[in-house]
Write a protein that holds these residues in place. Structure first.
Motif, mmCIF file in Angstrom:
data_model
loop_
_atom_site.group_PDB
_atom_site.id
_atom_site.type_symbol
_atom_site.label_atom_id
_atom_site.label_comp_id
_atom_site.label_asym_id
_atom_site.label_seq_id
_atom_site.Cartn_x
_atom_site.Cartn_y
_atom_site.Cartn_z
ATOM 1 N N ILE A 1 1.978 6.421 -5.645
ATOM 2 C CA ILE A 1 3.194 5.738 -6.104
ATOM 3 C C ILE A 1 3.465 6.035 -7.576
ATOM 4 O O ILE A 1 4.592 6.306 -7.973
ATOM 5 C CB ILE A 1 3.077 4.216 -5.837
ATOM 6 C CG1 ILE A 1 3.087 3.988 -4.329
ATOM 7 C CG2 ILE A 1 4.218 3.460 -6.497
ATOM 8 C CD1 ILE A 1 2.623 2.634 -3.908
ATOM 9 N N VAL A 2 2.411 6.033 -8.378
ATOM 10 C CA VAL A 2 2.592 6.378 -9.803
ATOM 11 C C VAL A 2 3.130 7.806 -9.914
ATOM 12 O O VAL A 2 4.022 8.092 -10.716
ATOM 13 C CB VAL A 2 1.262 6.228 -10.569
ATOM 14 C CG1 VAL A 2 1.391 6.792 -11.974
ATOM 15 C CG2 VAL A 2 0.863 4.767 -10.635
ATOM 16 N N GLY A 3 2.613 8.704 -9.063
ATOM 17 C CA GLY A 3 3.070 10.099 -9.064
ATOM 18 C C GLY A 3 4.555 10.187 -8.745
ATOM 19 O O GLY A 3 5.294 10.949 -9.373
ATOM 20 N N PHE B 1 -6.547 2.710 -4.255
ATOM 21 C CA PHE B 1 -6.304 3.544 -5.434
ATOM 22 C C PHE B 1 -5.514 4.795 -5.065
ATOM 23 O O PHE B 1 -4.637 5.215 -5.803
ATOM 24 C CB PHE B 1 -7.627 3.907 -6.122
ATOM 25 C CG PHE B 1 -8.020 2.861 -7.135
ATOM 26 C CD1 PHE B 1 -7.280 2.749 -8.315
ATOM 27 C CD2 PHE B 1 -9.075 2.007 -6.921
ATOM 28 C CE1 PHE B 1 -7.614 1.783 -9.245
ATOM 29 C CE2 PHE B 1 -9.413 1.042 -7.849
ATOM 30 C CZ PHE B 1 -8.690 0.917 -9.008
ATOM 31 N N ALA B 2 -5.840 5.373 -3.898
ATOM 32 C CA ALA B 2 -5.112 6.570 -3.469
ATOM 33 C C ALA B 2 -3.628 6.231 -3.390
ATOM 34 O O ALA B 2 -2.773 6.958 -3.913
ATOM 35 C CB ALA B 2 -5.622 7.039 -2.120
ATOM 36 N N TYR C 1 7.359 -1.482 -0.496
ATOM 37 C CA TYR C 1 6.983 -1.579 0.917
ATOM 38 C C TYR C 1 5.474 -1.546 1.078
ATOM 39 O O TYR C 1 4.890 -2.367 1.791
ATOM 40 C CB TYR C 1 7.618 -0.437 1.724
ATOM 41 C CG TYR C 1 9.126 -0.459 1.716
ATOM 42 C CD1 TYR C 1 9.819 -1.675 1.761
ATOM 43 C CD2 TYR C 1 9.874 0.708 1.653
ATOM 44 C CE1 TYR C 1 11.209 -1.712 1.735
ATOM 45 C CE2 TYR C 1 11.262 0.684 1.631
ATOM 46 C CZ TYR C 1 11.919 -0.527 1.665
ATOM 47 O OH TYR C 1 13.293 -0.550 1.635
ATOM 48 N N SER C 2 4.826 -0.592 0.396
ATOM 49 C CA SER C 2 3.382 -0.491 0.601
ATOM 50 C C SER C 2 2.686 -1.695 -0.014
ATOM 51 O O SER C 2 1.686 -2.174 0.515
ATOM 52 C CB SER C 2 2.827 0.823 0.061
ATOM 53 O OG SER C 2 3.339 1.064 -1.206
ATOM 54 N N VAL D 1 -14.384 1.539 0.970
ATOM 55 C CA VAL D 1 -13.289 2.145 1.732
ATOM 56 C C VAL D 1 -11.955 1.558 1.274
ATOM 57 O O VAL D 1 -10.987 2.275 0.995
ATOM 58 C CB VAL D 1 -13.500 1.923 3.249
ATOM 59 C CG1 VAL D 1 -12.257 2.328 4.025
ATOM 60 C CG2 VAL D 1 -14.700 2.712 3.731
ATOM 61 N N LEU D 2 -11.926 0.236 1.176
ATOM 62 C CA LEU D 2 -10.667 -0.416 0.782
ATOM 63 C C LEU D 2 -10.225 -0.001 -0.618
ATOM 64 O O LEU D 2 -9.060 0.306 -0.848
ATOM 65 C CB LEU D 2 -10.825 -1.933 0.838
ATOM 66 C CG LEU D 2 -10.713 -2.553 2.221
ATOM 67 C CD1 LEU D 2 -10.828 -4.066 2.127
ATOM 68 C CD2 LEU D 2 -9.394 -2.170 2.877
ATOM 69 N N LEU D 3 -11.201 0.038 -1.540
ATOM 70 C CA LEU D 3 -10.866 0.410 -2.913
ATOM 71 C C LEU D 3 -10.297 1.834 -2.986
ATOM 72 O O LEU D 3 -9.269 2.073 -3.622
ATOM 73 C CB LEU D 3 -12.102 0.322 -3.811
ATOM 74 C CG LEU D 3 -12.335 -1.021 -4.500
ATOM 75 C CD1 LEU D 3 -13.519 -0.920 -5.448
ATOM 76 C CD2 LEU D 3 -11.097 -1.458 -5.265
#
Ligand code: UDP
Ligand code: MG
Length: 334
Positions: free
Chosen positions: A282-284, A276-277, A236-237, A270-272
């Motif tokens: 999602i990896v978490g 990454f956040a 979704y994201s 800001v976008l980067l």
């Protein structure tokens, strides 16, 4: 036909409540209709206080009192699971030892068993001790899980519940997950189900063993166990970010076409950071699911029994492996 009731009680450092709990519960059990015999099965979850000797004393006085001692602390759910595994009853009631679950409810529960109900969930109408933060957190948690999961959970359902032998067999054989939510299983296995409201009493003595941190962990595990929505969050994201990327691209091309300079450095930073956040979150989440898979793969025991008392039918050292060594029911008590 004679019937048999098992009261399963998880005990962790409850020396101050045990005698009172026993007295009140025994009073209710001896007052049951003549067709019901009983056992009180205490699961001593590695208590470090005087609970062990008090339990032995009770077991010495009353052969209806049975004891399971764990080799260490395995947690409340493991204690309830062990109690259900070992209980002999046609009906099994799980209760806390701190008297928050009033023993006066026992005759009512037995009445429902007599009416043919197989799963009886006790629902708190008022929680005198939980405190504001715990109550709010609990309400928020149930809203979230009911939204995310296909199974609908009863808000305020407690660890106070009763199951028939048939329902307990399902829990014994088919719900042996290492990361689990027993209350949720009880509500999701079906059978003839009913709800009894009750007013939770204040804790008789001592303090709650559940910190906010452990409740948070329990909530996270429950969401992971009953919903795969977090896993889909990545998809979704990804879609949302792709759309956002297209919009930014159009904006950049249009500013470049109008003024000759594409938009600046700050936007990129800001976008980067934002991307990454999101990626790490999602990896978490995937990591959490892998941790659950790993726990299942290792297949370590849910609990380890060090010894039992007043239960001669069982081996002294029994560990539970995928339900394979669950002892047979005692035919005399059927
Ligand atoms: N308990 C347990 N093992 C633990 C923590 C608690 O067997 O590691 C037992 C405890 O003795 C009590 C029941 O589980 O009988 C519920 O615990 P508590 O009253 O602390 O939880 P709360 O009622 O505050 O949710
Ligand atoms: Mg309690």
């Amino acid at each position: 036909m004679a019937k048999f009731l098992s009261v399963v009680v998880s005990v962790y450092n409850e020396e101050a409540s045990l005698k009172e709990f026993y007295a009140e519960t025994k009073k209710q059990l001896t007052g049951l209709p003549g067709s019901w015999d009983h056992e009180i099965l205490f699961v001593n979850d590695g208590s470090q206080d005087g609970s062990f000797s008090i339990l032995r004393e009770l077991a010495g006085q009353d052969p209806h009192v049975k004891l399971i001692h764990f080799s260490r602390n395995f947690g409340h759910e493991a204690a309830m699971i062990a109690g259900i595994d070992y209980a002999q009853g046609d009906g099994i009631i799980c209760m806390d030892a701190d008297l928050q679950h009033p023993p006066e409810c026992i005759p009512q529960i037995v009445g429902r068993f007599d009416e043919g109900y197989e799963v009886i969930s006790m629902v708190r109408t008022r929680n005198q001790t939980a405190g504001f933060v715990k109550n709010i957190a609990s309400a928020a948690f149930y809203r979230l899980i009911n939204w995310m999961s296909e199974v609908q959970f009863e808000p305020n359902a407690s660890d106070f519940f009763a199951v028939s032998r048939e329902a307990a067999d399902v829990l014994r054989k088919d719900y042996r997950e290492k990361v689990r939510f027993l209350r949720g299983y009880v509500q999701s296995i079906g059978f003839q189900r009913t709800v009894i409201p009750y007013e939770a009493r204040a804790r008789f003595a001592g303090e709650s063993k559940y910190s906010l941190k452990s409740l948070f962990r329990l909530s996270v595990n429950t969401i992971l166990c009953f919903s795969d929505l977090p896993l889909k969050l990545g998809i979704y994201s990804g879609c949302v970010v792709a759309l956002f990327g297209v919009i930014v691209m159009i904006y950049t091309i249009s500013t470049w076409a109008r003024s000759g300079t594409p938009s600046g450095y700050a936007t990129i930073v800001v976008l980067l950071s934002f991307m990454f956040a999101m990626l790490f979150v999602i990896v978490g989440i995937i990591g959490e699911y892998i941790a659950i898979l790993f726990a299942e793969l290792k297949d370590r025991p849910v609990y380890i029994v060090r010894s039992t008392e007043n239960m001669p039918e069982y081996k002294k050292h029994i560990s539970d492996r995928s339900g394979a060594e669950i002892p047979p029911q005692n035919p005399e008590q059927k």
